[in-house]
Structures are given as structure tokens and as C-alpha cells.
Design an enzyme around this catalytic site. Sequence first.
Site, PDB file in Angstrom:
ATOM      1  N   ARG A   1     -12.096   7.345   8.024  1.00 41.08           N
ATOM      2  CA  ARG A   1     -11.736   5.936   8.129  1.00 41.08           C
ATOM      3  C   ARG A   1     -12.830   5.044   7.552  1.00 41.08           C
ATOM      4  NH1 ARG A   1      -7.288   2.700   8.359  1.00 41.08           N
ATOM      5  NH2 ARG A   1      -7.539   0.949   9.784  1.00 41.08           N
TER       6      ARG A   1
ATOM      7  N   HIS B   1      -8.211  -4.790  -1.047  1.00 35.01           N
ATOM      8  CA  HIS B   1      -6.876  -4.227  -0.845  1.00 35.01           C
ATOM      9  C   HIS B   1      -6.203  -4.771   0.414  1.00 35.01           C
ATOM     10  CE1 HIS B   1      -3.659  -1.305  -1.112  1.00 35.01           C
ATOM     11  NE2 HIS B   1      -3.916  -0.886   0.112  1.00 35.01           N
ATOM     12  N   ASP B   2      -6.948  -4.922   1.475  1.00 34.13           N
ATOM     13  CA  ASP B   2      -6.370  -5.369   2.744  1.00 34.13           C
ATOM     14  C   ASP B   2      -6.052  -6.862   2.774  1.00 34.13           C
ATOM     15  OD1 ASP B   2      -6.038  -3.014   4.030  1.00 34.13           O
ATOM     16  OD2 ASP B   2      -7.671  -3.264   5.465  1.00 34.13           O
TER      17      ASP B   2
ATOM     18  N   SER C   1       0.839  -1.195   0.000  1.00 35.81           N
ATOM     19  CA  SER C   1       0.000   0.000   0.000  1.00 35.81           C
ATOM     20  C   SER C   1       0.881   1.255   0.000  1.00 35.81           C
ATOM     21  CB  SER C   1      -0.961  -0.037   1.194  1.00 35.81           C
ATOM     22  OG  SER C   1      -2.003   0.904   1.038  1.00 35.81           O
TER      23      SER C   1
ATOM     24  N   ASP D   1      -8.871  -6.049  -5.449  1.00 34.96           N
ATOM     25  CA  ASP D   1      -8.551  -4.704  -4.961  1.00 34.96           C
ATOM     26  C   ASP D   1      -9.325  -3.659  -5.758  1.00 34.96           C
ATOM     27  OD1 ASP D   1      -7.334  -2.378  -3.984  1.00 34.96           O
ATOM     28  OD2 ASP D   1      -5.328  -3.248  -4.001  1.00 34.96           O
TER      29      ASP D   1
END
Length: 344
Positions: A209, A320-321, A152, A291
Site C-alpha cells: 500500500r 492519480h487520486d 482507475s 497523474d
Amino acid sequence: MTAYTLPESPSQRLSDEANPERCTPEQAAPRLQTITLFRDHPLLLDCGRPLSSVRVAYHTYGEAREDALLVTHALTGTSAVHEWWPTLFGPGKALDPRQSYIVCSNVLGGCAGTSGPAELDGTPLTLRDMVAVQRELLRVLGVRRVTVVGGSMGGMQVYEWLRSYPDLIERAVIIGAPARHSPWAIGLNTAQRNAIRLAPGGEGLKVARQIAMLSYRSPQSLGQTQAGESRRKPGVPAVETYLEYQGEKLAERFCEQSYCTLTEAMDRFSLSDAELSAIRTPVLVVGISSDVLYPCAEVQSFAELLPVSTYWELHSSHGHDAFLMDADTLNDTVKEYLTARLGA
């Protein structure tokens, strides 16, 4: 793109049997330290401001020596690699402190011990500035050659390392990261910063967030993990309380000024096609199949511009994570790449 072939059999690997432990468990244990850099000579930031006496918090693992494995962390990460990347960190894994001298520092402008926005008086930063601080830290530690690994925002820092200090790098691993931010990624960061500026004091950071978490996951991931009713609040969708929890958790440990400073630096980051084509360092580039923040096709397109690179795709439904959540096969691939003999 010239593929750098990963080993296909145990005979092509550096095994634990062929390479016994280089240090004791006590020597391999994590060590959090703080140092002040640029006391005698200032760091000239990209904006033109000279910066002196930069405090840097960092972890080291393993026995100190002239070759190191530098891990660069993501946006809200810290230097404690053993805490946030346990799937890749530890004995027998890709990041093995028995075999390598591992270093990770908190980025300039962050909020985990390194000089942050309050000390910088709002000075804009770039990823090049952050990498320059890492380079100085390694110089002070006596490191002459480095392998750099990051995911990232950490992967974007690896790209900057390849541009700024190619002669120091033996090889690099870039995971789920672009060589420049797309309008999509910039737009997401802009919305997050706007939330912070409209509701300073923590509430805006919570919303930022929540926006970010939607880009870190995928529709499939949320469907698998956050479908139905919340266990915390009956009658409320699970995804709603999940996002609330994620926002509250980050607001407890992170600084909204750092969040704005770092995302702005990410948005300004850009390597040209010509710069990518000039990089001669062997690089493993990892895309993530689901992603939505940095789509795998985008990540692969940058890898194809690197003359000595291998592209590999992590297949996961978690978006993505996945490089943090679903990293077992990632560990195997990165370990093989890091232990392969150059030119094999």
C-alpha cells in the site's frame, strides 16, 4: 477521434426543473444486497474453469428500471459509492439517485462480500470475468440498457464493458485509466505483490500500500500535504508516518490474496488498437494532469483511438487520486456529459 460535444449552456442540459425527482428520498437511499448468480448455468472464466454459485454483494440506489447507471469501483473500493465518491454522488450531482437507477457491485475476487480468492482456490481472474459477473447481475435485475462510469481499475472495467457488451451501453465515462497496462504500471504492481509474498500475514500488504500510495499521489501533492515533521511522531518526516498510516489502514480492511488477484488481472488487461477503433459507443475519457501512474498523455492516446469520444483533463496537483480528492470540476463535467442529449 470524433469529439462528442458537451453542452455549453443551460438550454442544452436536462435540468432538475425539466426532470423532477423520479423517486422519493426513501427510494433513493442506498441498499446493500447479496445475491447468488450462476446457479443454473456456470460462468466460464477466461482461464477455462467453469464457476457456479457466485455470490455478489452490491448496492442499488434509486428506483429500479430497465436503464441503469453502473458504477465500477477501483482496486480497493467497494460497492458503497455514496461513501467513497461523495463529490459525484447525491442529489443534483453527476450520480443522482433521484434521476437514475444506480448499481455498483463488489468485483469478483475482491473481499467486500463477493466471492473471493479463498472460494476460487487461487484461480486466476481477468477483468473480463469480473465484467461478466456484473453483466449477469444487471440481467437478473432486469436492466436492458446501461451507462457505465468508473475510475482507475473501474475505468479499465469500463473499457472491458465496451469491448464485451457494446450493444448494451448507451454511453460511458472512463476516468484516469488505460486500455492496457504499461510496463511502468505492471512494474509497480509486481513490486507490491512481491512485498506481500515476502511478508505474508499483513506486513507485506502494508508495504504494498505504501508503494501504491506513492503512485497515487504526485510530488507536488506530497509537497503540499506531507512536508516537514510528523505531528504523530516528532522528529520523523511527515511522509513517513503518512505512508505507515495508509498501510495500516488498508491492512485492517483488505485481503492480501484479493490484492494479488486483482492487480494480476489489471496487469493482464489489454485492448488492442484495433479493438479500440471498433468501439462505436460515445465515451468521455478523463485524464489527470499530475497523474504519475497513468499519465494524461497515455490516457489521451487511448481516447484518440475511440471513434466517438471526448477527452477532458482534470487539472489538479494531487495525482492519480485527484478523481477522489479534487473532484468538484470533475463532477460538473461528468454531469454535463451524462445529461447531454446524444448527438447534441
